[in-house]
Write an enzyme that holds these catalytic residues in place. Structure first.
Site, PDB file in Angstrom:
ATOM      1  N   TYR A  81      -8.513  67.689   4.543  1.00 38.65           N
ATOM      2  CA  TYR A  81      -9.752  66.902   4.801  1.00 38.65           C
ATOM      3  C   TYR A  81     -11.006  67.823   4.442  1.00 38.65           C
ATOM      4  CZ  TYR A  81      -7.412  65.042   9.127  1.00 38.65           C
ATOM      5  OH  TYR A  81      -6.636  64.373  10.186  1.00 38.65           O
ATOM      6  N   LYS A 122      -2.200  63.733   5.040  1.00 34.64           N
ATOM      7  CA  LYS A 122      -2.942  62.920   6.044  1.00 34.64           C
ATOM      8  C   LYS A 122      -4.215  63.168   5.773  1.00 34.64           C
ATOM      9  CE  LYS A 122      -3.277  64.086  11.281  1.00 34.64           C
ATOM     10  NZ  LYS A 122      -4.257  62.760  11.356  1.00 34.64           N
TER      11      LYS A 122
HETATM   12  P1  FBP Z   1      -7.210  61.439  15.652  1.00 36.55           P
HETATM   13  O1  FBP Z   1      -6.471  60.183  15.231  1.00 36.55           O
HETATM   14  O2  FBP Z   1      -7.248  61.504  16.933  1.00 36.55           O
HETATM   15  O3  FBP Z   1      -8.270  61.464  14.795  1.00 36.55           O
HETATM   16  O4  FBP Z   1      -6.279  62.755  15.089  1.00 36.55           O
HETATM   17  C1  FBP Z   1      -6.113  62.975  13.855  1.00 36.55           C
HETATM   18  C2  FBP Z   1      -6.633  64.510  13.589  1.00 36.55           C
HETATM   19  O5  FBP Z   1      -6.237  64.776  12.290  1.00 36.55           O
HETATM   20  C3  FBP Z   1      -5.778  65.342  14.642  1.00 36.55           C
HETATM   21  O6  FBP Z   1      -4.550  65.810  14.074  1.00 36.55           O
HETATM   22  C4  FBP Z   1      -6.742  66.662  14.613  1.00 36.55           C
HETATM   23  O7  FBP Z   1      -6.884  67.316  15.958  1.00 36.55           O
HETATM   24  C5  FBP Z   1      -8.044  65.856  14.262  1.00 36.55           C
HETATM   25  O8  FBP Z   1      -7.787  64.641  13.836  1.00 36.55           O
HETATM   26  C6  FBP Z   1      -9.077  66.554  13.873  1.00 36.55           C
HETATM   27  O9  FBP Z   1     -10.243  66.085  13.953  1.00 36.55           O
HETATM   28  P2  FBP Z   1     -11.700  66.419  12.971  1.00 36.55           P
HETATM   29  O10 FBP Z   1     -11.657  65.723  12.023  1.00 36.55           O
HETATM   30  O11 FBP Z   1     -12.607  66.169  14.155  1.00 36.55           O
HETATM   31  O12 FBP Z   1     -11.617  67.947  13.039  1.00 36.55           O
END
Ligand code: FBP
Length: 281
Positions: free
Chosen positions: A151, A204
């Protein structure tokens, strides 16, 4: 160990496909995520969805994994232990999610795989790269797969200033679209590629808005497998299901999502449809 690694990959990706239920949001976002469907605050409710919805893995932090160890084992849904985490209460421009648990802890809890979030672009990215690289090495030494939540985020991205060629490209890609900077193909592809370079078995990542752009992301991550992250709940089931179709058409192996399943009124209904798309049955 190589054989065990392949065996465990097959467990979370039977027939090379993944349908993973993410449930680390209680830590990452807090209980606000459970307000719309209050039953979702309870792991037994979530585990039932994972089991009956035929998910190929469930993502948890160690606290729940330990408290519900026997229920998780009895459910036969493979456990993916998230090794780092942070809350949203302390927000900073450059996020850091510290490692809280080890590969050993994951094995003791009966995990089939481990997960770790890397915020590439944050001023703390070196620390996260180092932690994740070490986790991957330890995991592979024990024959257990490692999944990277890749991310990219941080001030270098949010400022949208010309700090790097990639951010310049990403800003161009945003023109005329609704994409946030961390959903642009250049940024998502870079995050995915870092996952590959670090040695992750699966990355992911966020959806980039089109099959074509996601295909490029899958290509640059290959041979690391790609799963789509869900994001906040879409207005309609159809909107979300279309995304699932698109990422599969682009070469992703599946999804790892939470809110788009367990925030809905009927999580099993959408799970059934997702399963149909991913596994054709
Ligand atoms: P969601 O499908 O609910 O978005 O979850 C995916 C995820 O990666 C979770 O594993 C994690 O808790 C969350 O998104 C993190 O979200 P953010 O992008 O807001 O930090």
């Amino acid at each position: 160990m190589k054989e065990k690694l392949e065996e465990l990959k097959e467990k979370i990706m039977p027939d090379g496909r993944a349908m993973i239920l993410a449930y680390d949001q209680g830590f990452e976002h807090g209980p606000r995520d459970f307000l719309g469907n209050r039953e979702s605050a309870n792991l037994e409710y979530i585990l039932d969805i994972a089991k009956r919805g035929r998910f190929t893995g469930i993502v948890l932090h160690a606290g729940l994994a330990e408290k519900y160890k026997s229920e998780i084992r009895d459910s036969e849904v493979p456990l993916i232990l998230k090794l780092n985490g942070k809350s949203e209460l302390y927000t900073q421009d450059d996020p850091y999610s510290p490692q809280l648990y080890s590969v050993e802890d994951a094995l003791a809890l009966g995990a089939t795989a481990v997960g770790y979030t890397v915020y590439s672009g944050s001023k703390y990215e070196d620390q996260m790269n180092k932690e994740f690289a070490q986790i991957i090495r330890q995991a592979h030494n024990k024959g257990i797969p490692a999944i990277g939540w890749m991310y990219p985020r941080g001030k270098s991205l949010s400022d949208r200033k010309s700090v790097s060629k990639t951010v310049e490209l990403a800003v161009e890609e945003q023109q005329g679209t609704n994409l946030a900077i961390d959903e642009t193909p250049s940024i998502v592809a870079y995050g995915a590629r870092i996952g590959l370079e670090l040695g992750a078995d699966v990355v992911k990542i966020k959806y980039t808005g089109s099959i074509e752009s996601f295909r490029w992301v899958v290509q640059v991550a290959s041979p690391t497998k790609v799963v789509m992250s869900g994001g906040s709940m879409t207005r309609t089931d159809e909107e979300f299901l279309l995304r699932v179709k698109d990422v599969l058409a682009a070469g992703a192996v599946g999804i790892a999502v939470g809110r788009n399943v367990w925030q809905r009124k009927d999580p099993l209904k959408i799970s059934e449809k997702i399963h149909q798309i991913i596994f054709g049955a």
